[in-house]
Design a protein around this motif. Structure first.
Motif, mmCIF file in Angstrom:
data_model
loop_
_atom_site.group_PDB
_atom_site.id
_atom_site.type_symbol
_atom_site.label_atom_id
_atom_site.label_comp_id
_atom_site.label_asym_id
_atom_site.label_seq_id
_atom_site.Cartn_x
_atom_site.Cartn_y
_atom_site.Cartn_z
ATOM 1 N N ALA A 222 0.840 -1.205 0.000
ATOM 2 C CA ALA A 222 0.000 0.000 0.000
ATOM 3 C C ALA A 222 0.875 1.255 0.000
ATOM 4 C CB ALA A 222 -0.921 -0.018 1.217
ATOM 5 N N ALA A 223 1.998 1.198 0.717
ATOM 6 C CA ALA A 223 2.862 2.380 0.826
ATOM 7 C C ALA A 223 3.719 2.589 -0.428
ATOM 8 C CB ALA A 223 3.765 2.248 2.052
ATOM 9 N N PHE A 224 4.056 1.492 -1.107
ATOM 10 C CA PHE A 224 4.931 1.574 -2.289
ATOM 11 C C PHE A 224 4.278 0.818 -3.452
ATOM 12 C CE2 PHE A 224 7.553 1.745 1.518
ATOM 13 C CZ PHE A 224 8.314 2.889 1.291
ATOM 14 N N PRO A 225 3.179 1.331 -3.983
ATOM 15 C CA PRO A 225 2.436 0.565 -4.986
ATOM 16 C C PRO A 225 3.300 0.225 -6.204
ATOM 17 C CG PRO A 225 1.362 2.703 -4.505
ATOM 18 C CD PRO A 225 2.613 2.648 -3.695
ATOM 19 N N GLY A 226 3.210 -1.029 -6.622
ATOM 20 C CA GLY A 226 3.901 -1.477 -7.836
ATOM 21 C C GLY A 226 5.376 -1.777 -7.653
ATOM 22 N N ARG A 227 5.920 -1.556 -6.442
ATOM 23 C CA ARG A 227 7.347 -1.811 -6.228
ATOM 24 C C ARG A 227 7.602 -3.299 -5.998
ATOM 25 N NH1 ARG A 227 9.465 2.404 -8.496
ATOM 26 N NH2 ARG A 227 9.262 4.341 -7.335
ATOM 27 N N PRO A 228 8.756 -3.800 -6.436
ATOM 28 C CA PRO A 228 9.076 -5.214 -6.175
ATOM 29 C C PRO A 228 9.191 -5.492 -4.673
ATOM 30 C CG PRO A 228 10.531 -4.295 -7.852
ATOM 31 C CD PRO A 228 9.762 -3.140 -7.257
ATOM 32 N N LEU A 229 8.451 -6.503 -4.202
ATOM 33 C CA LEU A 229 8.456 -6.890 -2.784
ATOM 34 C C LEU A 229 8.810 -8.364 -2.669
ATOM 35 C CD1 LEU A 229 5.107 -5.215 -1.588
ATOM 36 C CD2 LEU A 229 7.420 -4.259 -1.496
ATOM 37 N N ARG A 230 9.550 -8.699 -1.644
ATOM 38 C CA ARG A 230 9.937 -10.093 -1.387
ATOM 39 C C ARG A 230 9.797 -10.386 0.095
ATOM 40 N NH1 ARG A 230 15.724 -8.561 -3.859
ATOM 41 N NH2 ARG A 230 14.971 -7.814 -5.852
ATOM 42 N N LEU A 231 9.549 -11.639 0.387
ATOM 43 C CA LEU A 231 9.449 -12.069 1.789
ATOM 44 C C LEU A 231 10.306 -13.317 1.954
ATOM 45 C CD1 LEU A 231 8.139 -11.953 4.620
ATOM 46 C CD2 LEU A 231 6.115 -13.056 3.654
ATOM 47 N N ASP A 232 11.103 -13.343 3.024
ATOM 48 C CA ASP A 232 12.076 -14.436 3.204
ATOM 49 C C ASP A 232 12.044 -14.951 4.642
ATOM 50 O OD1 ASP A 232 14.234 -16.133 3.340
ATOM 51 O OD2 ASP A 232 15.752 -14.548 3.185
ATOM 52 N N PRO A 233 11.260 -16.021 4.903
ATOM 53 C CA PRO A 233 11.228 -16.561 6.272
ATOM 54 C C PRO A 233 12.325 -17.585 6.553
ATOM 55 C CG PRO A 233 9.568 -17.650 4.952
ATOM 56 C CD PRO A 233 10.291 -16.698 4.029
ATOM 57 N N ASN A 234 13.305 -17.703 5.662
ATOM 58 C CA ASN A 234 14.422 -18.636 5.888
ATOM 59 C C ASN A 234 13.959 -20.052 6.210
ATOM 60 O OD1 ASN A 234 16.224 -15.916 6.971
ATOM 61 N ND2 ASN A 234 17.125 -17.340 5.531
ATOM 62 N N GLY A 235 12.996 -20.545 5.435
ATOM 63 C CA GLY A 235 12.606 -21.951 5.544
ATOM 64 C C GLY A 235 11.787 -22.291 6.771
ATOM 65 N N ALA A 236 11.182 -21.271 7.419
ATOM 66 C CA ALA A 236 10.532 -21.517 8.717
ATOM 67 C C ALA A 236 9.119 -22.080 8.610
ATOM 68 C CB ALA A 236 10.499 -20.215 9.523
ATOM 69 N N TRP A 237 8.562 -22.120 7.398
ATOM 70 C CA TRP A 237 7.160 -22.517 7.276
ATOM 71 C C TRP A 237 7.010 -23.960 6.790
ATOM 72 C CZ3 TRP A 237 5.850 -17.708 3.782
ATOM 73 C CH2 TRP A 237 5.947 -16.537 4.556
ATOM 74 N N SER A 238 5.819 -24.503 7.081
ATOM 75 C CA SER A 238 5.461 -25.807 6.503
ATOM 76 C C SER A 238 4.969 -25.573 5.074
ATOM 77 C CB SER A 238 4.348 -26.461 7.329
ATOM 78 O OG SER A 238 3.162 -25.690 7.182
ATOM 79 N N VAL A 239 4.833 -26.637 4.312
ATOM 80 C CA VAL A 239 4.327 -26.502 2.938
ATOM 81 C C VAL A 239 2.913 -25.906 2.933
ATOM 82 C CG1 VAL A 239 3.680 -27.770 0.839
ATOM 83 C CG2 VAL A 239 5.864 -28.259 1.998
ATOM 84 N N PRO A 240 1.967 -26.402 3.748
ATOM 85 C CA PRO A 240 0.631 -25.796 3.721
ATOM 86 C C PRO A 240 0.654 -24.305 4.100
ATOM 87 C CG PRO A 240 0.562 -27.912 4.856
ATOM 88 C CD PRO A 240 2.000 -27.607 4.590
ATOM 89 N N THR A 241 1.451 -23.946 5.108
ATOM 90 C CA THR A 241 1.541 -22.527 5.495
ATOM 91 C C THR A 241 2.091 -21.702 4.338
ATOM 92 O OG1 THR A 241 1.901 -23.123 7.792
ATOM 93 C CG2 THR A 241 2.582 -20.915 7.157
ATOM 94 N N ALA A 242 3.137 -22.205 3.719
ATOM 95 C CA ALA A 242 3.744 -21.461 2.600
ATOM 96 C C ALA A 242 2.724 -21.270 1.478
ATOM 97 C CB ALA A 242 4.970 -22.212 2.084
ATOM 98 N N LEU A 243 1.949 -22.308 1.202
ATOM 99 C CA LEU A 243 0.949 -22.196 0.119
ATOM 100 C C LEU A 243 -0.135 -21.177 0.482
ATOM 101 C CD1 LEU A 243 0.766 -25.912 -1.041
ATOM 102 C CD2 LEU A 243 1.646 -23.949 -2.339
ATOM 103 N N GLN A 244 -0.512 -21.156 1.758
ATOM 104 C CA GLN A 244 -1.518 -20.159 2.196
ATOM 105 C C GLN A 244 -0.988 -18.741 2.033
ATOM 106 O OE1 GLN A 244 -2.586 -20.932 6.267
ATOM 107 N NE2 GLN A 244 -3.543 -22.888 5.709
#
Ligand SMILES: O=C([O-])C(=O)C[C@H](O)[C@@H](O)C(=O)[O-]
Ligand SMILES: [Mg+2]
Length: 435
Positions: A222-244
């Motif tokens: 919302a603050a930076f519309p259209g800007r490239p965004l990435r999220l990196d939890p360093n492998g902390a999620w399960s497959v179902p969580t990641a898919l959600q």
């Protein structure tokens, strides 16, 4: 070109200086950054009087490999880079210090193998040789790698949840303030954008439950519309969580970085989402590439020249990525200006650099250079100064080395879980998947 005789390029001395560098209380899934993190500064001196600088990890296991390699390098030419791998392998055998294979527990560096440790050490020596060679010949490092294909390299803002200060007043205070919720992350991003001109944003996740981190990404979108965004939890999620999470953020994420641990789990997430997956954890060695490619587990490899064995090895990785249709960008850990300059030179030579590179550098208030590298409009200029184009500040080096000498061993190996125990005495590295 500067006149020199081949004999001038022979290494006559290698100086190793371990340092402790101030690091803010940045949070990740394993814990929090220590107030000081170890790095190793390498100086290679040639018979002709040129000096080259290199930098790599400074934890004890890296130092143990660096010392015999420094001795073995004397008498070789700084141009002898293809022989460096064999030299590094030999000294490893002699020293027997590479430690057991397994998973790195400090700093989320992916798989830990003896070869990867050797490569990480060797990378610092390779960069120092290239820098010395550049000074001897008047050529920039990118020219020694075949030439730049761009005159500036894009970097992105590396956003972290963080505390205002380290506990017990340790470390060097800074004025970034705490960032523990979406508003704090957006404020941090704004400061990165205003100060450095960054237009891509990566949030280090795996710290809070995924819905809170997804909310921070939404706030950034919302603050930076259209800007490239990435999220990196360093492998902390399960497959179902990641898919959600992938489903919830499909319209705003450029890529999702290491949502889950391991190539198999990454492949399962990749099969269930349209968001490209990037990694600096499940592919950090050449050995891990074939399986990741065969299983279509990742779309983007975040190279780190330390892991991969240096600047030439990074270019080999780039060629493989190009061959197999993978994107390439660059990963960063806590580092100083020497490694940032090295990254910039190699990134300048890679034709398909698909995304802005990561860097921790803005978080480092200290450096060993006379002049800090300065981002302009989110980029670093490549430049044509000899070697890496940076100059060592001996006084600063001495201060940071003295800190390393004075340390009782508490900070000489990075351990984010141990740093977290200062605040939460029962803290242990969370099991994966954490959520
Ligand atoms: O992109 C990454 O995974 C990293 O940069 C790993 C680092 O260790 C980072 O998580 C950190 O320093 O906390
Ligand atoms: Mg990562």
């Amino acid at each position: 070109m500067v006149d020199h005789r081949p004999a001038d390029l022979v290494v006559t001395e290698v100086r190793l200086t371990p340092v402790l560098v101030a690091d803010p209380p940045l949070l990740n899934t394993q814990g929090v950054h220590q107030p000081y993190t170890p790095r190793l500064i390498i100086e290679v001196v040639t018979a002709g009087g040129a000096t080259g600088l290199g930098e790599t990890y400074g934890d004890a296991e890296y130092l143990a490999l660096a010392r015999p390699l420094a001795t073995a390098l004397v008498g070789r030419k700084v141009t002898d880079l293809n022989a460096l791998a064999a030299l590094a392998a030999h000294v490893d055998g002699a020293a027997g210090t590479a430690g057991p294979d397994g998973v790195d527990a400090a700093g989320l560096r992916g798989v830990r193998t003896a070869d990867k440790l050797r490569r990480s050490v060797r990378s610092g020596f390779e960069v120092a040789c290239l820098d010395a060679w550049g000074h001897a010949t008047g050529l920039p490092v990118h020219a020694l790698l075949g030439g730049a294909v761009r005159d500036r390299v894009p970097y992105g803002a590396y956003l972290f949840y963080r505390w205002e200060r380290h506990p017990d007043g340790l470390g060097e205070p800074d004025d970034w303030g705490a960032a523990l919720d979406p508003a704090g992350i957006v404020a941090q991003a704004r400061r990165f954008a205003d100060r450095y001109g960054f237009t891509s944003f990566k949030l280090k996740g795996g710290v809070f439950p995924p819905d809170q981190e997804a909310a921070a990404i939404r706030a950034l979108a919302a603050a930076f519309p259209g800007r490239p965004l990435r999220l990196d939890p360093n492998g902390a999620w399960s497959v179902p969580t990641a898919l959600q999470v992938a489903d919830a953020l499909a319209d705003v994420l450029t890529y999702l970085e290491d949502p889950v641990s391991g190539t198999g789990a990454m492949a399962r997430v990749a099969a269930g989402t349209t968001i490209p997956l990037a990694t600096n954890m499940c592919v950090t060695t050449f050995e891990e590439l074939p399986e990741a490619i065969a299983r279509d587990a990742v779309r983007i490899v975040l190279s780190d020249h330390h892991y991969w064995g240096g600047l030439h090895a990074t270019r080999e990785l780039a060629a493989l990525c190009r061959t197999f249709g993978l994107g390439l960008a660059m990963h960063s850990n806590t580092h100083l200006g020497i490694s940032l300059a090295a990254m910039t030179h190699v990134a300048a030579t890679v034709p398909d650099l698909d995304h802005a590179c990561d860097t921790h550098y803005p978080w480092q208030t200290e450096d060993v250079l006379t002049e800090r590298l300065a981002f302009r409009d989110g980029h670093l200029d490549v430049g044509d100064a000899p070697g890496l184009g940076v100059t060592l500040d001996r006084d600063r080096l001495a201060v940071l080395h003295h800190r390393w000498l004075a340390d009782d061993g508490t900070y000489r190996n990075r351990d984010d879980a141990a740093a977290m125990r200062r605040v939460h005495p029962d803290w242990t590295t969370p099991p994966v998947p954490r959520w």
